[in-house]
Write a protein that holds these residues in place. Sequence first.
Motif, PDB file in Angstrom:
ATOM      1  N   LEU A  64      58.153  -2.788  55.260  1.00 32.04           N
ATOM      2  CA  LEU A  64      58.310  -4.193  54.871  1.00 32.04           C
ATOM      3  C   LEU A  64      57.041  -4.971  55.220  1.00 32.04           C
ATOM      4  CD1 LEU A  64      59.896  -6.617  53.828  1.00 32.04           C
ATOM      5  CD2 LEU A  64      60.973  -6.804  56.072  1.00 32.04           C
TER       6      LEU A  64
ATOM      7  N   LYS B  39      54.310  -4.171  52.775  1.00 30.96           N
ATOM      8  CA  LYS B  39      54.486  -4.848  51.486  1.00 30.96           C
ATOM      9  C   LYS B  39      54.159  -6.338  51.591  1.00 30.96           C
ATOM     10  CE  LYS B  39      57.911  -1.684  49.652  1.00 30.96           C
ATOM     11  NZ  LYS B  39      59.346  -1.427  49.492  1.00 30.96           N
ATOM     12  N   LEU B  40      54.580  -6.953  52.691  1.00 33.45           N
ATOM     13  CA  LEU B  40      54.318  -8.374  52.883  1.00 33.45           C
ATOM     14  C   LEU B  40      52.824  -8.660  52.941  1.00 33.45           C
ATOM     15  CD1 LEU B  40      57.059  -9.184  55.544  1.00 33.45           C
ATOM     16  CD2 LEU B  40      56.929 -10.141  53.246  1.00 33.45           C
ATOM     17  N   LEU B  41      52.089  -7.806  53.654  1.00 29.08           N
ATOM     18  CA  LEU B  41      50.646  -8.011  53.773  1.00 29.08           C
ATOM     19  C   LEU B  41      49.949  -7.783  52.434  1.00 29.08           C
ATOM     20  CD1 LEU B  41      49.869  -6.368  57.248  1.00 29.08           C
ATOM     21  CD2 LEU B  41      50.116  -8.786  56.712  1.00 29.08           C
TER      22      LEU B  41
ATOM     23  N   LEU C 191      51.000  -8.067  49.557  1.00 29.34           N
ATOM     24  CA  LEU C 191      51.321  -9.113  48.584  1.00 29.34           C
ATOM     25  C   LEU C 191      50.234 -10.185  48.546  1.00 29.34           C
ATOM     26  CD1 LEU C 191      53.636 -10.085  46.671  1.00 29.34           C
ATOM     27  CD2 LEU C 191      54.497 -11.401  48.598  1.00 29.34           C
ATOM     28  N   HIS C 192      49.542 -10.379  49.681  1.00 30.08           N
ATOM     29  CA  HIS C 192      48.599 -11.482  49.794  1.00 30.08           C
ATOM     30  C   HIS C 192      47.141 -11.068  49.933  1.00 30.08           C
ATOM     31  CE1 HIS C 192      52.477 -13.333  51.307  1.00 30.08           C
ATOM     32  NE2 HIS C 192      52.163 -14.060  50.257  1.00 30.08           N
ATOM     33  N   PHE C 193      46.861  -9.769  49.874  1.00 29.63           N
ATOM     34  CA  PHE C 193      45.469  -9.341  49.955  1.00 29.63           C
ATOM     35  C   PHE C 193      44.729  -9.734  48.686  1.00 29.63           C
ATOM     36  CE2 PHE C 193      46.002  -7.746  53.892  1.00 29.63           C
ATOM     37  CZ  PHE C 193      46.495  -6.454  54.057  1.00 29.63           C
ATOM     38  N   LYS C 194      43.450 -10.083  48.862  1.00 29.72           N
ATOM     39  CA  LYS C 194      42.644 -10.467  47.721  1.00 29.72           C
ATOM     40  C   LYS C 194      42.005  -9.238  47.063  1.00 29.72           C
ATOM     41  CE  LYS C 194      42.641 -15.088  48.271  1.00 29.72           C
ATOM     42  NZ  LYS C 194      41.850 -16.089  48.970  1.00 29.72           N
ATOM     43  N   GLU C 195      41.716  -8.212  47.900  1.00 27.44           N
ATOM     44  CA  GLU C 195      41.040  -7.023  47.388  1.00 27.44           C
ATOM     45  C   GLU C 195      42.007  -5.845  47.264  1.00 27.44           C
ATOM     46  OE1 GLU C 195      37.400  -6.713  47.278  1.00 27.44           O
ATOM     47  OE2 GLU C 195      37.119  -8.824  47.777  1.00 27.44           O
TER      48      GLU C 195
ATOM     49  N   THR D 145      41.767  -3.085  50.175  1.00 27.23           N
ATOM     50  CA  THR D 145      42.186  -3.356  51.554  1.00 27.23           C
ATOM     51  C   THR D 145      43.387  -2.506  51.954  1.00 27.23           C
ATOM     52  OG1 THR D 145      41.429  -5.637  51.320  1.00 27.23           O
ATOM     53  CG2 THR D 145      42.874  -5.154  53.170  1.00 27.23           C
ATOM     54  N   LYS D 146      43.245  -1.826  53.137  1.00 23.26           N
ATOM     55  CA  LYS D 146      44.332  -1.005  53.658  1.00 23.26           C
ATOM     56  C   LYS D 146      44.636  -1.444  55.085  1.00 23.26           C
ATOM     57  CE  LYS D 146      42.578   3.107  51.267  1.00 23.26           C
ATOM     58  NZ  LYS D 146      41.307   2.452  50.959  1.00 23.26           N
ATOM     59  N   VAL D 147      45.773  -0.981  55.600  1.00 25.43           N
ATOM     60  CA  VAL D 147      46.152  -1.286  56.973  1.00 25.43           C
ATOM     61  C   VAL D 147      46.468   0.004  57.709  1.00 25.43           C
ATOM     62  CG1 VAL D 147      47.568  -2.798  58.410  1.00 25.43           C
ATOM     63  CG2 VAL D 147      47.307  -3.311  55.995  1.00 25.43           C
TER      64      VAL D 147
ATOM     65  N   ALA E  73      48.000  -0.770  63.307  1.00 25.85           N
ATOM     66  CA  ALA E  73      47.879  -2.199  63.009  1.00 25.85           C
ATOM     67  C   ALA E  73      49.179  -2.727  62.405  1.00 25.85           C
ATOM     68  CB  ALA E  73      46.710  -2.453  62.058  1.00 25.85           C
TER      69      ALA E  73
ATOM     70  N   THR F 200      51.387  -5.679  63.959  1.00 23.71           N
ATOM     71  CA  THR F 200      51.706  -6.858  63.153  1.00 23.71           C
ATOM     72  C   THR F 200      53.206  -7.086  63.125  1.00 23.71           C
ATOM     73  OG1 THR F 200      49.780  -6.385  61.764  1.00 23.71           O
ATOM     74  CG2 THR F 200      51.359  -7.989  60.932  1.00 23.71           C
TER      75      THR F 200
END
Lengths: 110, 116
Positions: A43, A46-48, A50-54, A57-59, A63, A67
Motif C-alpha cells: 500500500l 502504491k501511495l508513493l 502515485l505521486h512520483f514525477k519520474e 524512481t524506485k523505493v 525505506a 515510511t
Amino acid sequence: MRGRGSGRRAQGSLAEGAGAGLRKARVLAAVMEETGAGFRKELVSKLLHLHFKEDKTKVSGDALQLTAELLKIFVIEAAIRSVRQAQAEELGCVDLDQLEKVLPQLLLDF
Amino acid sequence: MMEEKEGAEEQQRFSYRQRLKAAVHYTVGCLCEEVASDKEVQFSKQTIAAISEVTFRQCENFARDLEMFARHAKRSTINTEDVKLLARRSNSLNTMSETGHRLQCVRMASLWHPQF
C-alpha cells in the motif's frame, strides 16, 4: 563486539553489508510487530508511486518499511493529540472540532 | 472516439485513487480503534475520515520530498537515509510518549550500528 566487527570486515565488505542489513531488518521487524495495525508495504509503495514525477524512481524495501512506520506515527499522533484535546474539553467523544484544533500544529511538526 | 477513451482512462485513474484512499481509510480506522480502546474514548466517523484524508494528502508530500532527496543524492532509488531526512523535524517534535519511542526507532533504524 569491536573484535567481531573487524573479523567480519576481513570477509569482505559485501558480506558485512549483507549481515548489517539483516541485523537492521530484524531490529526493525521487532519494532513493527509491537502493535497490531499498520500500513502494508504494498500500500505504501502504491501511495508513493502515485505521486512520483519520474518513472524511474524506485523505493528500497527498507525505506518502504520506514515510511510505513512514519505514516503510522503520523496517524497515531493525530489520533492521540485529538484525544488529549477532547479530554481537556471533558468530552468522551473525539469529534472534528477537536481534530481541527490539533491539526495545524501536527502538520507543522511533521 | 478519442474522447471516450480518455474518459474511460480518467475514470480508471479516479477509481484507482479511490481504492487507495479506501485502503488508507481502513488502516487509519484500525489504528484509531487501538488508540480509542487504549484511552477509553470514542472517535466519530467523521474524525476518522478526516484523519484518513489528511494522511492520504501527507503521502503526497512524503513522496515528492523523498523523490527530491534521492535525486539530490543522484540516485533513482529512495533509501532509508532519505526517509530519515523526511523525519528531520521530529527532533523538535513534542510527541506523546506512545509515539516518541517509535520515532526514535525510525531514526535509529536508518543508521548503521555495528552492535545491532
